[in-house]
Design an enzyme around this catalytic site. Structure first.
Site, PDB file in Angstrom:
ATOM      1  N   HIS A 140       0.842  -1.215   0.000  1.00 35.91           N
ATOM      2  CA  HIS A 140       0.000   0.000   0.000  1.00 35.91           C
ATOM      3  C   HIS A 140       0.868   1.252   0.000  1.00 35.91           C
ATOM      4  CE1 HIS A 140      -3.919   2.044   0.873  1.00 35.91           C
ATOM      5  NE2 HIS A 140      -3.043   3.022   1.046  1.00 35.91           N
ATOM      6  N   HIS A 187       1.526   5.399  -2.083  1.00 33.18           N
ATOM      7  CA  HIS A 187       1.045   6.474  -2.981  1.00 33.18           C
ATOM      8  C   HIS A 187       2.263   7.098  -3.653  1.00 33.18           C
ATOM      9  CE1 HIS A 187      -3.166   6.562  -1.527  1.00 33.18           C
ATOM     10  NE2 HIS A 187      -2.598   6.010  -0.458  1.00 33.18           N
ATOM     11  N   GLN A 241      -9.426   9.401  -5.503  1.00 30.24           N
ATOM     12  CA  GLN A 241      -9.162  10.072  -4.216  1.00 30.24           C
ATOM     13  C   GLN A 241     -10.337  10.922  -3.739  1.00 30.24           C
ATOM     14  OE1 GLN A 241      -5.866  10.773  -1.962  1.00 30.24           O
ATOM     15  NE2 GLN A 241      -7.854  10.919  -0.971  1.00 30.24           N
ATOM     16  N   HIS A 293      -9.304   1.848  -0.180  1.00 30.04           N
ATOM     17  CA  HIS A 293      -9.213   2.546   1.093  1.00 30.04           C
ATOM     18  C   HIS A 293     -10.586   2.388   1.726  1.00 30.04           C
ATOM     19  CE1 HIS A 293      -5.708   4.276  -0.777  1.00 30.04           C
ATOM     20  NE2 HIS A 293      -5.407   4.950   0.310  1.00 30.04           N
ATOM     21  N   GLU A 310     -11.353   4.422   6.565  1.00 26.48           N
ATOM     22  CA  GLU A 310     -10.177   5.085   7.146  1.00 26.48           C
ATOM     23  C   GLU A 310     -10.666   6.282   7.959  1.00 26.48           C
ATOM     24  OE1 GLU A 310      -7.197   6.599   4.472  1.00 26.48           O
ATOM     25  OE2 GLU A 310      -5.763   6.965   6.099  1.00 26.48           O
ATOM     26  N   ASP A 334       2.381   3.261   2.906  1.00 29.02           N
ATOM     27  CA  ASP A 334       1.343   4.252   2.583  1.00 29.02           C
ATOM     28  C   ASP A 334       1.939   5.567   2.078  1.00 29.02           C
ATOM     29  OD1 ASP A 334      -1.165   5.352   2.235  1.00 29.02           O
ATOM     30  OD2 ASP A 334      -1.705   5.381   4.358  1.00 29.02           O
TER      31      ASP A 334
END
Ligand code: FE2
Length: 424
Positions: A56, A58, A151, A209, A212, A308
């Protein structure tokens, strides 16, 4: 043989074995192998592991810390807003350069496979094109798997669903989502259904996701498990973060865990990020926010730890070291028993490799000769020391080397000084 590594300890507990490598694959493993090779590497009783895997990340945001400003509150929502401010100024060249720099850091740390989410809410799909280019460039030494990540919400952002489908058509591998960021709980559930149906149609994996937040009533993991089961997506679906489970009612969780298990859904916790972003609305006691890792493992649910973020709108630290991730996960989850600590090592190696569906991963005859030699005797010591990666190998070729962690002390009464291996 092309290469023989002598006197290596393995994660499965074998000690002092040799590993023979030919044509980029492991050809033999055993004690004192009687064979010659073009190159001999002396492991000296240190641990040889399959590479680290980050399930995971970005990569489109990495190394952008401070652009255009830092996250003052430190919250997830300000991070998302900050990323929105940065997006119009992104260039493909800058995205590629930052990602390639991070991949260099990763390789040096023995991290040779990364699943990265890539934001598809920018109609230009600039980040998608940049990361597809990065994936092509790093393919000889690093497996990069891309997740189409809406996102701003696949329903909340008007063009996100169309963009997500365009990204998949361009070659992005996995369907992402962010149900807790949709306008309502009902929209969140609808987004999970829509995205899982699309993945089922296309024969793709899903990694969302999911929940969260610190909201104990968030229920999107239940919907994700339900849809995975309904659509027969067992083994292809992952729930990332799942931090709400930290705050959920215990009775409800006792029903939820078997549902996740039944649906074949895997989980990814992101310890460094969860411990810093969650609990921000709390005074004291302040919740840790990380999902229920030991309980999930006990229920038979695969759990990986992801990095992450590294130096981006959400997190100002990080260096691509999955042992730092395992170290934090171990502490936050209080996984201090011997088996639990080994499970934390698996959470940054074999478990995420299975989640990504990596072929030929592992230290066994026939597997790719993708290996990391650590300055540690076993997985627990590797986590304790965040051990130096003495050697990183890809397909039988050494691609990174670092010195052992040594120190020289000059102490009163010991005029010759003292050399020693740090922490060992
Ligand atoms: Fe994330």
């Amino acid at each position: 043989m092309d290469v023989v590594i002598r006197n290596a300890n393995l994660v499965d507990g074998q000690r002092g074995v040799d590993i023979a490598i030919e044509h980029g694959r492991i050809a033999a493993i055993g004690p004192s192998l009687a064979l010659s090779a073009g190159r001999e590497i002396d492991a000296g009783g240190d641990l040889v592991s399959a590479p680290f895997v980050d399930a995971h990340f970005h990569m489109d945001a990495t190394l952008s810390y401070g652009l255009p400003r830092v996250n003052a509150s430190g919250t997830l929502l300000e991070g998302i807003a900050l990323w929105g401010e940065l997006k119009p100024d992104l260039t493909q060249q800058a995205l590629v350069e930052r990602a390639l720099q991070y991949c260099d850091w990763a390789v040096a740390r023995g991290l040779l496979a990364i699943r990265t989410h890539v934001d598809v809410c920018d109609d230009r799909l600039l980040a998608v094109e940049a990361l597809l280019e990065v994936k092509r460039l790093v393919a000889p030494y690093l497996d990069l798997q891309l997740v189409a990540f809406p996102q701003d919400g696949v329903l909340r952002s008007p063009t996100a669903l169309a963009n997500l489908k365009r990204a998949i058509a361009l070659g992005v591998d996995v369907v992402g989502g962010i149900p807790h960021f949709e306008r309502t709980m009902a929209d969140g559930a609808a987004s999970v259904r829509i995205l899982c149906e699309f993945a089922a149609e296309q024969g793709l994996m899903v990694d969302m996701h999911c929940d969260e937040s610190d909201d104990p009533m968030s229920r999107h993991i239940e919907t994700l498990a339900y849809e995975s089961n309904r659509l027969g997506l067992h083994g292809r679906v992952t729930g990332s973060h799942l931090t709400s489970m930290h705050s959920m009612d215990n009775y409800y969780v006792s029903k939820l865990l078997p549902l996740i298990r039944e649906a074949g859904v895997a989980a990814i916790a992101n310890p460094l990020i969860n411990i810093t972003l969650q609990g921000r609305h709390d005074t004291y006691p302040k919740r840790r926010g990380m999902t229920r890792v030991p309980e999930m493992l006990a229920a038979g649910i695969p759990v990986a730890f992801g990095h992450d973020c590294v130096m981006d709108p959400w997190y100002s630290l990080g260096s691509g070291d999955m042992l730092e991730v395992a170290h934090m996960g171990l502490h936050v989850a209080q996984m201090t028993g011997q088996d639990a600590m080994r499970a934390c090592f698996a959470a940054v190696t074999s478990t995420p490799a299975a989640i990504l569906g990596l072929q030929g991963y592992g230290v066994a005859v026939g597997c790719h000769a993708d290996l990391v030699l650590l300055d540690a005797a076993d997985p627990v010591e590797a986590i304790r020391l965040r051990a130096a990666r003495r050697m990183v190998m890809r397909r039988g070729v050494v691609i990174a080397e670092s010195p052992r962690a040594h120190a020289r002390l000059s102490l009163p009464g010991r005029p010759d000084g003292v050399n020693f291996r740090l922490g060992r």
